[in-house]
Design an enzyme around this catalytic site. Structure first.
Site, PDB file in Angstrom:
ATOM      1  CB  SER A 293      -0.955  -0.041   1.198  1.00  0.00           C
ATOM      2  OG  SER A 293      -1.985   0.894   1.062  1.00  0.00           O
ATOM      3  CG  ASP A 378      -6.751  -2.901  -3.488  1.00  0.00           C
ATOM      4  OD1 ASP A 378      -7.489  -2.115  -2.865  1.00  0.00           O
ATOM      5  OD2 ASP A 378      -5.547  -3.065  -3.205  1.00  0.00           O
ATOM      6  CG  HIS A 407      -5.945  -2.192   0.447  1.00  0.00           C
ATOM      7  ND1 HIS A 407      -5.127  -1.943  -0.625  1.00  0.00           N
ATOM      8  CD2 HIS A 407      -5.414  -1.474   1.474  1.00  0.00           C
ATOM      9  CE1 HIS A 407      -4.171  -1.112  -0.285  1.00  0.00           C
ATOM     10  NE2 HIS A 407      -4.316  -0.816   0.991  1.00  0.00           N
TER      11      HIS A 407
END
Length: 428
Positions: A293, A378, A407
């Site tokens: 991320s 995601d 995610h």
């Protein structure tokens, strides 16, 4: 003693037999007709939606669904599924991701399922423009930061050490005197020279435990925080910072490239490599960086700016292709110009280009090996941005999408990630 043993056996048996909450009895699935979830532009994708209770179709269930290009779904409908199933189709004439989101309403609760399929993803290209002085800006910033001595600190954490690995909390100065970066350093107990890995963090404010496993395999690992505070404090302190002084920190200074919060963050990653080189038993050869991320973005930034990096592994990298939403295309977290039109100023747009993972990826060389992984589902870091970023890297690279992940990552994905890192360090 016999009674004590019997007591412990009873406790162990109870713990093993006690019930645990795991998943939901009601599940919404959205399944495409291509096993790899990938199509060519212009083809038609066919989806089957199932709402299941105890593994069987649920009758007369109310649903809402949205379908279309990710972040720009143009089909939204509500209906009742008589037999719990629905067939849908979708197509895209241009490269991108087509997403179907389904919400079932059962017993006053919502249950969600999703599927995002790719259309010619190998042809995706980012929208962001690279400023002419991009590399000069960052190399000058690094040069200025290095005028400040690292002034390192190092504290052994005996409770975290193992017979094979010593664990320390360390800190060093970043871009100016008193501006410090903190982290957890894990080093093999046995004397010698080792390959090294820098772990960079996802978004948020938290403590860190250090990577004892990778260090036990024969590596120096430095895991850093980015907020200039020690990384071994009580959780409540980080919660207070995240909800207070550091709330929305990714927006700080976004109208000025010299005042962006991420300037000291990125420079901290480079200074972390300086620390590894000067103060750890690194072998001077294999040196990598990895994170997910926000950490995926920092991975790209570190690899792009520093030639000491020989391998890098970004997982669902955020902060890529900020300006895509200005053209009606899915953009990377934190979606600067997607939600708030007031942020669409020339200053903000220009600043964003100096903090876009795409532009750092453009600097990665043939001497650096990369491993990219992400999920098609995601909805925080759209796969449009992560695959597009992968496409513009010219050096040696591998891509390993796990289509169903959102995610997060699956165990198999984590295992592949770790094995790849160890292989680059010649530990496999």
């Amino acid at each position: 003693m016999k009674r004590l043993l019997t007591f412990f056996l009873c406790v162990a048996a109870y713990m093993g037999l006690s019930a645990q909450i795991r998943g939901n009895n009601i599940v919404v699935t959205v399944q495409p007709d291509h096993q790899d979830w990938t199509y060519k532009s212009g083809e038609t994708a066919r989806f089957v939606v199932n709402v299941l209770k105890s593994g069987t179709l649920l009758d007369n269930v109310s649903i809402d669904y949205a379908a279309g290009p990710e972040m720009y779904q143009d089909v939204k409908k509500s209906m009742v599924l008589k037999d719990g199933t629905l067939k849908l189709t979708g197509s895209m004439k241009t490269p991108g991701f087509y997403r179907v989101d389904v919400t079932a309403h059962v017993g006053g609760k919502d249950y969600k399922g999703a599927c995002a399929v790719a259309f010619s993803p190998e042809q995706l290209q980012p929208t962001t423009v690279m400023p002419k002085d991009f590399n000069d800006f960052w190399q000058n910033a690094i040069k200025e930061a290095r005028k400040t001595d690292l002034d390192p600190t190092k504290r052994l954490l005996p409770e975290r050490c193992t017979k094979d690995v010593n664990v320390y909390e360390v800190s060093f100065q970043n871009m100016s005197r008193g501006n410090r970066t903190y982290g957890i350093l894990t080093v093999p107990v046995k004397e010698g020279k080792y390959p090294a890995l820098l772990r960079v963090p996802g978004a948020g404010v938290r403590p860190y435990g250090g990577d004892v496993y990778t260090a036990s395999q024969g590596a120096v690992v430095l895991e850093i925080g980015i907020h200039g505070v020690p990384v071994t404090m009580e959780q409540r302190i980080y919660d207070n910072l995240q909800n207070g002084a550091l709330s929305g920190y990714w927006n700080f200074g976004m109208d000025n490239r010299d005042e962006s919060y991420y300037k000291h963050v990125i420079l901290g990653c480079i200074r972390a490599l300086d620390y590894i080189e000067e103060y750890t038993p690194w072998n001077g050869k294999e040196l990598g960086v990895t994170g997910s991320s926000q950490g995926g973005f920092l991975t790209l930034a570190t690899a792009g700016l520093d030639r000491r990096i020989t391998y890098y592994a970004p997982v669902h990298a955020a902060l890529c292709d900020h300006t895509a939403s200005l053209k009606g295309i899915a953009c990377g977290w934190p979606h600067y110009f997607y939600w708030d039109k007031a942020k669409r100023t020339e200053k903000n747009i220009e600043t964003s280009r100096y903090y876009d993972g795409v532009n750092f990826a453009r600097l990665i060389t043939d001497a650096q090996k990369g491993w990219f992984s992400f999920g098609y589902n995601d909805d925080v870091v759209p796969p449009t941005t992560t695959w597009g970023t992968y496409n513009i890297v010219t050096g040696p690279k591998e891509i390993s999408p796990y289509q169903q992940t959102a995610h997060f990552w699956y165990q198999e994905q984590w295992d592949e990630w770790e094995e790849w890192l160890l292989k680059q360090m010649n530990l496999r």
